[in-house]
Design an enzyme around this catalytic site. Sequence first.
Site, PDB file in Angstrom:
ATOM      1  N   GLY A  17     -36.621 -65.709 -39.123  1.00  0.00           N
ATOM      2  CA  GLY A  17     -36.564 -66.942 -38.340  1.00  0.00           C
ATOM      3  C   GLY A  17     -35.544 -67.903 -38.926  1.00  0.00           C
ATOM      4  NE  ARG A  20     -34.760 -72.121 -32.347  1.00  0.00           N
ATOM      5  CZ  ARG A  20     -35.064 -72.529 -31.124  1.00  0.00           C
ATOM      6  NH1 ARG A  20     -34.199 -73.252 -30.443  1.00  0.00           N
ATOM      7  NH2 ARG A  20     -36.219 -72.208 -30.562  1.00  0.00           N
ATOM      8  CB  SER A 139     -48.727 -70.401 -42.357  1.00  0.00           C
ATOM      9  OG  SER A 139     -49.866 -70.072 -41.600  1.00  0.00           O
ATOM     10  CE1 TYR A 153     -47.360 -70.728 -34.274  1.00  0.00           C
ATOM     11  CE2 TYR A 153     -48.636 -72.696 -34.756  1.00  0.00           C
ATOM     12  CZ  TYR A 153     -47.551 -71.890 -35.002  1.00  0.00           C
ATOM     13  OH  TYR A 153     -46.659 -72.239 -35.982  1.00  0.00           O
ATOM     14  CB  ALA A 155     -56.645 -67.674 -33.921  1.00  0.00           C
ATOM     15  CE  LYS A 157     -47.248 -69.325 -37.707  1.00  0.00           C
ATOM     16  NZ  LYS A 157     -46.155 -68.700 -38.499  1.00  0.00           N
ATOM     17  CB  ILE A 186     -41.230 -80.076 -38.782  1.00  0.00           C
ATOM     18  CG1 ILE A 186     -42.282 -79.979 -39.886  1.00  0.00           C
ATOM     19  CG2 ILE A 186     -39.825 -80.100 -39.370  1.00  0.00           C
ATOM     20  CD1 ILE A 186     -42.311 -81.155 -40.841  1.00  0.00           C
TER      21      ILE A 186
END
Length: 255
Positions: A17, A20, A139, A153, A155, A157, A186
């Site tokens: 990832g 960017r 995470s 999402y 769950a 993580k 962020i």
Amino acid sequence: MQDYSTEFAGKKVLITGGSRGIGAATAQRLIDGGASVVVTARSPHKETPAGATFIAGDLRSKEGAEAVAKEALRILGSLDILVHSAGAARVQLTSMDQIPETEWVDSLDINFLAGLRITNAVLPALREAGSGASIVYVSAGGLLPFGGPLSHYGAAKAALNNYALNLAKELAPAGIRVNIVTPGPIITPGGDDVRKTITGAMGITEEQFFSVVPLQGRGGKANELGEAIAFLVSDRASYITGHNQFVTGGWGSLV
């Protein structure tokens, strides 16, 4: 002021990832410290650091992860640091029981199993590097429940968090450290898309969304995450493993 320009000299790094957002900011920080960095994502982006080598890859299959690992090791020759920043949060504006099962499975695939796959693929190289090798997983949401729209999402993580903590115990005797970084709100391209969907559904402005952040009521910057990750993979954190570092501006229920 301490000079960190050679802190990572000689270090070989793979960042998933990394085209960017948080991954790209982390890549730039480690490059600035002297590291050789390979970043992978499905496609490059204008944010992808010029000093990094980009590999197009897809971690949603064992074969895809192994192909990325093989190419990264061909380029780097060895590996000291893995930063797994890849992930995707697709907002579901409905109750949890109405989120399609396919979305739960897909989120598990992207946000948990991708990390497992790339780790398994590079673990022999990290073991060969031995003491001083380091893994960091980015995470968000694994401990701070986001609610129905992002419950699938979170769950996934949470599964990644548990995996990371078990891995930290398993690899500690070899001197390989494993840590987690949990971001708050962020400002990144992916985070911005999610936030716009949520604020639109709630009928609030972005300023109102950020107003609940204790630290100046602002969103975090990608380079602020990059700095935290740089610390955790550095020798300055040589006695830190199995740790979840919150970089949230005080946002969330744990402060």
